[in-house]
Write a protein that holds these residues in place. Structure first.
Motif, PDB file in Angstrom:
ATOM      1  N   SER A   2       0.827  -1.206   0.000  1.00 16.51           N
ATOM      2  CA  SER A   2       0.000   0.000   0.000  1.00 16.51           C
ATOM      3  C   SER A   2       0.859   1.252   0.000  1.00 16.51           C
ATOM      4  CB  SER A   2      -0.914   0.004   1.228  1.00 16.51           C
ATOM      5  OG  SER A   2      -1.738  -1.131   1.244  1.00 16.51           O
ATOM      6  N   HIS A   4       1.050   5.269   0.877  1.00 16.66           N
ATOM      7  CA  HIS A   4       0.413   6.262   1.728  1.00 16.66           C
ATOM      8  C   HIS A   4       0.835   7.665   1.300  1.00 16.66           C
ATOM      9  CE1 HIS A   4      -1.112   3.470   4.928  1.00 16.66           C
ATOM     10  NE2 HIS A   4      -0.251   2.684   4.299  1.00 16.66           N
ATOM     11  N   LEU A  23      -9.662   8.806  -3.769  1.00 16.86           N
ATOM     12  CA  LEU A  23     -10.437   7.725  -3.160  1.00 16.86           C
ATOM     13  C   LEU A  23     -11.286   6.995  -4.197  1.00 16.86           C
ATOM     14  CD1 LEU A  23     -11.534   9.328   0.243  1.00 16.86           C
ATOM     15  CD2 LEU A  23      -9.772   7.588  -0.139  1.00 16.86           C
ATOM     16  N   ASN A  27      -5.741   3.559  -5.452  1.00 12.61           N
ATOM     17  CA  ASN A  27      -5.707   2.696  -4.267  1.00 12.61           C
ATOM     18  C   ASN A  27      -4.872   3.293  -3.141  1.00 12.61           C
ATOM     19  OD1 ASN A  27      -7.259   0.535  -5.425  1.00 12.61           O
ATOM     20  ND2 ASN A  27      -5.458  -0.016  -6.658  1.00 12.61           N
ATOM     21  N   TYR A  28      -4.543   4.577  -3.237  1.00 12.01           N
ATOM     22  CA  TYR A  28      -3.722   5.212  -2.215  1.00 12.01           C
ATOM     23  C   TYR A  28      -4.445   5.264  -0.870  1.00 12.01           C
ATOM     24  CZ  TYR A  28      -0.832   7.026  -6.054  1.00 12.01           C
ATOM     25  OH  TYR A  28      -0.019   7.156  -7.149  1.00 12.01           O
ATOM     26  N   TYR A  29      -3.650   5.205   0.193  1.00 10.77           N
ATOM     27  CA  TYR A  29      -4.117   5.517   1.541  1.00 10.77           C
ATOM     28  C   TYR A  29      -3.748   6.974   1.803  1.00 10.77           C
ATOM     29  CZ  TYR A  29      -5.168   0.658   2.582  1.00 10.77           C
ATOM     30  OH  TYR A  29      -5.728  -0.598   2.581  1.00 10.77           O
ATOM     31  N   THR A  31      -3.567  10.392   4.353  1.00 10.64           N
ATOM     32  CA  THR A  31      -3.625  11.143   5.604  1.00 10.64           C
ATOM     33  C   THR A  31      -3.824  12.602   5.237  1.00 10.64           C
ATOM     34  OG1 THR A  31      -2.206   9.622   6.842  1.00 10.64           O
ATOM     35  CG2 THR A  31      -2.380  11.869   7.677  1.00 10.64           C
ATOM     36  N   SER A  51     -14.275   5.878   4.827  1.00  9.66           N
ATOM     37  CA  SER A  51     -13.300   5.164   4.005  1.00  9.66           C
ATOM     38  C   SER A  51     -12.183   4.595   4.876  1.00  9.66           C
ATOM     39  CB  SER A  51     -12.696   6.100   2.956  1.00  9.66           C
ATOM     40  OG  SER A  51     -11.641   5.448   2.268  1.00  9.66           O
ATOM     41  N   ASP A  52     -11.842   3.327   4.657  1.00 15.31           N
ATOM     42  CA  ASP A  52     -10.748   2.718   5.412  1.00 15.31           C
ATOM     43  C   ASP A  52      -9.383   3.102   4.847  1.00 15.31           C
ATOM     44  OD1 ASP A  52     -10.754   1.271   3.071  1.00 15.31           O
ATOM     45  OD2 ASP A  52     -11.084  -0.690   4.011  1.00 15.31           O
ATOM     46  N   ARG A  53      -9.384   3.923   3.813  1.00 19.02           N
ATOM     47  CA  ARG A  53      -8.120   4.414   3.235  1.00 19.02           C
ATOM     48  C   ARG A  53      -7.877   5.885   3.565  1.00 19.02           C
ATOM     49  NH1 ARG A  53      -7.796   4.763  -2.032  1.00 19.02           N
ATOM     50  NH2 ARG A  53      -9.947   4.379  -2.630  1.00 19.02           N
ATOM     51  N   TYR A  54      -8.586   6.408   4.532  1.00 19.31           N
ATOM     52  CA  TYR A  54      -8.506   7.840   4.842  1.00 19.31           C
ATOM     53  C   TYR A  54      -8.440   8.073   6.343  1.00 19.31           C
ATOM     54  CZ  TYR A  54     -10.101  12.670   5.527  1.00 19.31           C
ATOM     55  OH  TYR A  54     -10.218  13.976   5.923  1.00 19.31           O
TER      56      TYR A  54
END
Length: 322
Positions: A2, A4, A23, A27-29, A31, A51-54
């Motif tokens: 992953s 970030h 998003l 597929n980026y996470y 912050t 979102s579980d990526r944010y």
């Protein structure tokens, strides 16, 4: 593995639209850090919370102690949208612009130097180039910087700092300079939202001076696509101009919006001109088009209609809540 990203100023207009873009189309996470000054708004980022990526961290990039909290991991890239950006405010109080736009950028560069991120993208503005005459060719990436107000001077200062870190430290940094953005989530003090909001309430619409100042307009989602391309394919040390190819006078924009909204053009009121008001901005985007394959895809009329619809919905909600 992953990847970030750290997005600064992600509760603001362009930053929030950029997070939405990533998003949905990557597929980026992510912050997101934001200090929630006048431009950052909770409503801009509510849709990302599930979102579980944010994740969101409240901090001021000009405060190195606060900023360090966000660096609990190494990032693939920092994308620096965080900025004080309202020209009128900078004329009457320039200090916050120096703190966020210059010192904040310095703090982020130091994090890259320390190995906390692999690269950094500095989101800048066409205003650093100064003003064009009506017959001048658009600004290119080689145009000398000649800012004419404290806001653009602070952004030009940050750009020069970024450039120096590339030259001195060979730091993997990239600068983008975009023309005037418009679209959903923009602060109500900005030109196009103010026209729409005032028209919805049948209020007078102030236009500076003779209204013939020219700006090149780009729909915010087109800008966000460009930044994603720069993130993924841009070359370190480069500058990329991002323009909408939609040069219009302020008066033309006001008239077009009122026509689309079915409102009377007599709502327009010419007011005393802004100090140091640049006459024309326009950027040559041929470099990013040629090297990265980007071009704007949302025509001005279509983008304006999307923007009108968004503010109409918000206006309707606010009336119900009040």
């Amino acid at each position: 593995m992953s990847k970030h990203l750290l997005v600064t100023g992600g509760a603001g207009f362009i930053g929030a639209n950029f997070i939405s873009q990533l998003l949905k189309h990557s597929n980026y996470y992510i912050t997101n850090v934001d200090a929630f000054t006048y431009a950052g708004k909770i409503e801009n980022i509510c849709e990302f919370e599930n979102s579980d990526r944010y994740r969101f961290i409240k901090c001021d990039i000009a405060n190195s102690t606060e900023l360090s909290i966000a660096f609990d991991q190494k990032y693939e890239a920092i994308i620096n949208f965080a900025a004080e950006s309202h020209v009128d405010r900078s004329i009457y109080d320039a200090l916050p612009f120096i703190q966020t736009n210059v010192y904040g950028t310095f703090n982020l560069l130091q994090m890259v130097v320390a190995g906390k991120a692999n690269k950094m993208i500095q989101i800048s503005t066409d205003e650093v180039y100064g003003s064009l005459k009506p017959t001048d060719p658009p600004f290119t990436e080689e145009t000398a910087l000649a800012p004419n107000n404290p806001y653009s001077a602070s952004k030009a200062s940050a750009d020069l700092l970024v450039r120096s870190y590339y030259q001195t430290h060979q730091l993997p940094v990239i600068i983008t300079r975009c023309s005037n953005n418009y679209g959903p989530r923009q602060h109500g003090e900005k030109f196009i939202p103010k026209i729409i909001l005032n028209a919805l309430s049948n209020k007078e619409i102030p236009v500076y001076g003779d209204g013939l100042n020219i700006r090149d307009w780009i729909f915010v989602k087109d800008h966000c696509r460009a930044v994603q391309m720069v993130l993924e394919k841009g070359k370190a040390g480069e500058i990329y101009n991002i323009g909408g190819f939609e040069e219009k006078t302020n008066l033309e924009i006001a008239m077009a919006i009122l026509m689309q909204m079915g409102k009377d053009s007599r709502l327009i009121a010419h007011v005393q001109d802004r100090k140091g008001h640049d006459r024309r901005y326009a950027v040559d985007s041929s470099k990013i088009k040629k090297t990265l394959g980007w071009k704007p895809i949302v025509p001005l009329r279509e983008g304006v209609q999307q923007t009108i619809n968004w503010y109409k919905q918000r206006h309707k909600r606010e009336k119900v809540e009040n």
